[in-house]
Design a protein around this motif. Sequence first.
Motif, mmCIF file in Angstrom:
data_model
loop_
_atom_site.group_PDB
_atom_site.id
_atom_site.type_symbol
_atom_site.label_atom_id
_atom_site.label_comp_id
_atom_site.label_asym_id
_atom_site.label_seq_id
_atom_site.Cartn_x
_atom_site.Cartn_y
_atom_site.Cartn_z
ATOM 1 N N ASP A 34 0.820 -1.220 0.000
ATOM 2 C CA ASP A 34 0.000 0.000 0.000
ATOM 3 C C ASP A 34 0.853 1.268 0.000
ATOM 4 O O ASP A 34 0.484 2.263 -0.624
ATOM 5 N N GLU A 35 1.990 1.250 0.700
ATOM 6 C CA GLU A 35 2.896 2.407 0.686
ATOM 7 C C GLU A 35 3.458 2.636 -0.714
ATOM 8 O O GLU A 35 3.515 3.769 -1.196
ATOM 9 N N LYS A 49 1.526 5.808 -7.301
ATOM 10 C CA LYS A 49 0.252 5.951 -8.018
ATOM 11 C C LYS A 49 0.195 4.982 -9.198
ATOM 12 O O LYS A 49 -0.168 5.328 -10.314
ATOM 13 N N ALA A 74 0.660 3.910 -3.077
ATOM 14 C CA ALA A 74 0.296 5.305 -2.806
ATOM 15 C C ALA A 74 1.371 6.266 -3.309
ATOM 16 O O ALA A 74 1.055 7.316 -3.878
#
Length: 152
Positions: A40-41, A47, A44
């Motif tokens: 998820d890091e 993108k 994010a």
Amino acid sequence: MQRTNFGEMVCSIARTLDVIGEPWSPLILRDVWVGMRRFDELQADLKISRKVLTERLGHLVDHGVLERRPYDNRPRYEYHLTEKGAELVDLLMVMKGWGDKWLAGAAGPPVLYRHHACGEIADVDLHCTHCDKPMHAADVDILPGPGARAGY
């Protein structure tokens, strides 16, 4: 669309590109190096689509550049550089220097490197492993190595 297999070429640059030549891979390595280790890091920050990130992470794990380590009871993993991956980051550091020189513009470089050994802000430079003098493209002759094909 079938991807060309550069890993079968008799060229170390082509073989390296087979591992990290796709544009997302160096950026994933950069992010893992600076401490973003969870899916998820990474998603994010970059993108990037989940599908592409999953494919790229799998490719880097399959090539021994990253390793997956579980971090909770669910099948969730953090990604860490292997020794092989850490050496690829050295290559990225040289690329960053080129980008700083030729592409950063008036704003200057977006990040700086502080060298642990001396505490100074410094750039990465290539040096000969025998005489420690600077070593750049104009300073070398290209000779066939032991892995070259006949007629190189």
